[in-house]
Design an enzyme around this catalytic site. Sequence first.
Site, PDB file in Angstrom:
ATOM      1  N   HIS A  57       9.809  12.425   8.473  1.00 35.84           N
ATOM      2  CA  HIS A  57      11.195  13.077   8.220  1.00 35.84           C
ATOM      3  C   HIS A  57      11.204  14.605   8.268  1.00 35.84           C
ATOM      4  CE1 HIS A  57      15.205  13.130   6.014  1.00 35.84           C
ATOM      5  NE2 HIS A  57      14.796  14.434   6.370  1.00 35.84           N
ATOM      6  N   HIS A  59      13.125  18.299  10.390  1.00 37.15           N
ATOM      7  CA  HIS A  59      14.123  18.705  11.330  1.00 37.15           C
ATOM      8  C   HIS A  59      13.543  19.600  12.146  1.00 37.15           C
ATOM      9  CE1 HIS A  59      17.388  17.181   8.613  1.00 37.15           C
ATOM     10  NE2 HIS A  59      16.235  17.119   7.706  1.00 37.15           N
ATOM     11  N   GLN A 152      24.757  16.715  10.289  1.00 31.39           N
ATOM     12  CA  GLN A 152      24.434  17.624   9.077  1.00 31.39           C
ATOM     13  C   GLN A 152      25.955  17.928   8.559  1.00 31.39           C
ATOM     14  OE1 GLN A 152      21.557  19.672   7.981  1.00 31.39           O
ATOM     15  NE2 GLN A 152      23.071  19.059   6.500  1.00 31.39           N
ATOM     16  N   HIS A 210      20.338  10.570   5.603  1.00 36.50           N
ATOM     17  CA  HIS A 210      20.328  11.331   4.344  1.00 36.50           C
ATOM     18  C   HIS A 210      21.143  10.939   3.267  1.00 36.50           C
ATOM     19  CE1 HIS A 210      17.943  14.078   7.146  1.00 36.50           C
ATOM     20  NE2 HIS A 210      17.879  15.125   6.048  1.00 36.50           N
ATOM     21  N   GLU A 213      21.264  13.105  -1.367  1.00 35.01           N
ATOM     22  CA  GLU A 213      20.529  14.434  -1.398  1.00 35.01           C
ATOM     23  C   GLU A 213      21.212  15.395  -2.398  1.00 35.01           C
ATOM     24  OE1 GLU A 213      19.265  16.676   1.919  1.00 35.01           O
ATOM     25  OE2 GLU A 213      17.555  17.631   0.707  1.00 35.01           O
ATOM     26  N   ASP A 309       9.969  17.739   5.867  1.00 37.96           N
ATOM     27  CA  ASP A 309      11.326  17.943   5.923  1.00 37.96           C
ATOM     28  C   ASP A 309      11.653  19.171   6.931  1.00 37.96           C
ATOM     29  OD1 ASP A 309      14.159  17.179   5.703  1.00 37.96           O
ATOM     30  OD2 ASP A 309      14.318  17.817   3.509  1.00 37.96           O
ATOM     31  N   TRP A 315      15.546  25.915   4.758  1.00 39.02           N
ATOM     32  CA  TRP A 315      15.373  24.943   3.560  1.00 39.02           C
ATOM     33  C   TRP A 315      14.213  24.932   3.210  1.00 39.02           C
ATOM     34  CZ3 TRP A 315      18.158  23.352   7.859  1.00 39.02           C
ATOM     35  CH2 TRP A 315      19.497  23.172   7.914  1.00 39.02           C
TER      36      TRP A 315
HETATM   37  N1  17E Z   1      19.687  19.049   5.919  1.00 41.57           N
HETATM   38  C1  17E Z   1      20.070  18.355   4.958  1.00 41.57           C
HETATM   39  O1  17E Z   1      20.844  17.803   4.820  1.00 41.57           O
HETATM   40  N2  17E Z   1      18.900  18.077   4.093  1.00 41.57           N
HETATM   41  C2  17E Z   1      17.707  18.809   4.327  1.00 41.57           C
HETATM   42  N3  17E Z   1      16.868  18.592   3.287  1.00 41.57           N
HETATM   43  C3  17E Z   1      17.456  19.486   5.355  1.00 41.57           C
HETATM   44  C4  17E Z   1      18.278  19.741   6.474  1.00 41.57           C
HETATM   45  C5  17E Z   1      16.106  20.050   5.369  1.00 41.57           C
HETATM   46 FE   FE2 Z   2      15.988  16.197   5.751  1.00 40.05          FE
END
Ligand code: 17E
Ligand code: FE2
Length: 412
Positions: A57, A59, A152, A210, A213, A309, A315
Amino acid sequence: MNLLIKDVHLEDNPDSTDLRIAEGYFTEIGPGLEPAPGETVVPGGGRLVLPPIIESHVHLDSAMTAGQPRWNASGTLFEGIEVWSERKRDLTVADVKERVNRAVRQQARFGVQYVRTHVDVTDPGLTALRALLELREELADFVTLQLVAFPQEGIESYPNGRDLMREAASMGVDVIGAIPHFEFTREYSVSSLRYAVDLALEFDLLVDVHCDETDDEASRGLETLATLAYENQMGARVTASHTTAMHSYNNAYVNRLMRVLTLSGINFVSNPLVNTHLQARTDTYPKRRGVTRVKELTEAGLNVSFGQDDIVDPWNPLGTGNLRDVVFNGLHVTQMMGHQQIVDSYRFITHNAARTLNLSDYGIEVGHSADFVIFDAPSWYEALSFNAPVVGSYRGGRLIARTEPVEHEVLF
Ligand code: 17E
Ligand code: FE2
């Protein structure tokens, strides 16, 4: 070149063994192998050999952009998304390729040969995706890239979100993503998951969401995702990433949830370094840890892998791509510090991640491609605790990254 790697410790096997490699494949594995004519002998020195490290995982499209156009001052996921949204407007294919080329070479130093990368497709030009599709081919001899169509800014909550996802699917991504906790409403969250799963079924693709989160205990995308996976019999083809809200769910709810999770057989990816940093930003003290229930999921027989990540982006300005750091942090924060848990923990970034990525022919076995990494330590326990470098990363029997062992001298 034909190789005989002498005297290594394979995974958690305390006995020394040898690996014979011909034409890029493992042909013999066992102790006491004698060199054959024309073979190059590589002394292993009793070092640890693992199958390639897998980044399950990350980006890569945002890698190496930290500070552009500004730093993430609050340290929240949501400010990160805003900063990235600003940076995204300036993307070009050349810009993405230059940064990703740097990031994968950095990962290679740490033995990474497989990467699942979430590529933001909430961009009318799909610039990052076009760059990553080119790189998937260009880098294939050195790293296997799996591309996730990652919305996203939402599927239902972003203009033409559904169409962009469909276009990404037809352009050749490997995996369909979603982001239910970011959608405007709970209804959108549910319908976005239905859309993502249907799209994956239509194009015969994997799913990696995702999922939840957030520290909001009312964020319940996971139950919907697991139910869809169960009803469509998708099992290991579906992955729930992050699931940090599960940290905050009440135990009675988790007890109910575990039933459908187990029935579904989906995978989980936890990103402990990043989520300990991003989550619980609305807490004062005590502060939650914001990491999903890795220990309980593992004990229930569910498959969990660990991911980095972020590599130097809005991030995580300190992400390196070294998954050893992720396991190290992950064991501490999930309190999986029992001896056997430490000994087994390389699986979070090897075998468990291979299941998440649906890899076939992964692992050190006769007949498989000779892909492996050598750590400068006799065991995973020591590699982990002393931060031993990967001295050699081999792919198809070819050395693709090497590090000189570090010499230490204490002068007393
Ligand atoms: N985008 C997201 O939605 N969540 C994350 N942890 C990262 C990007 C890194
Ligand atoms: Fe992520």
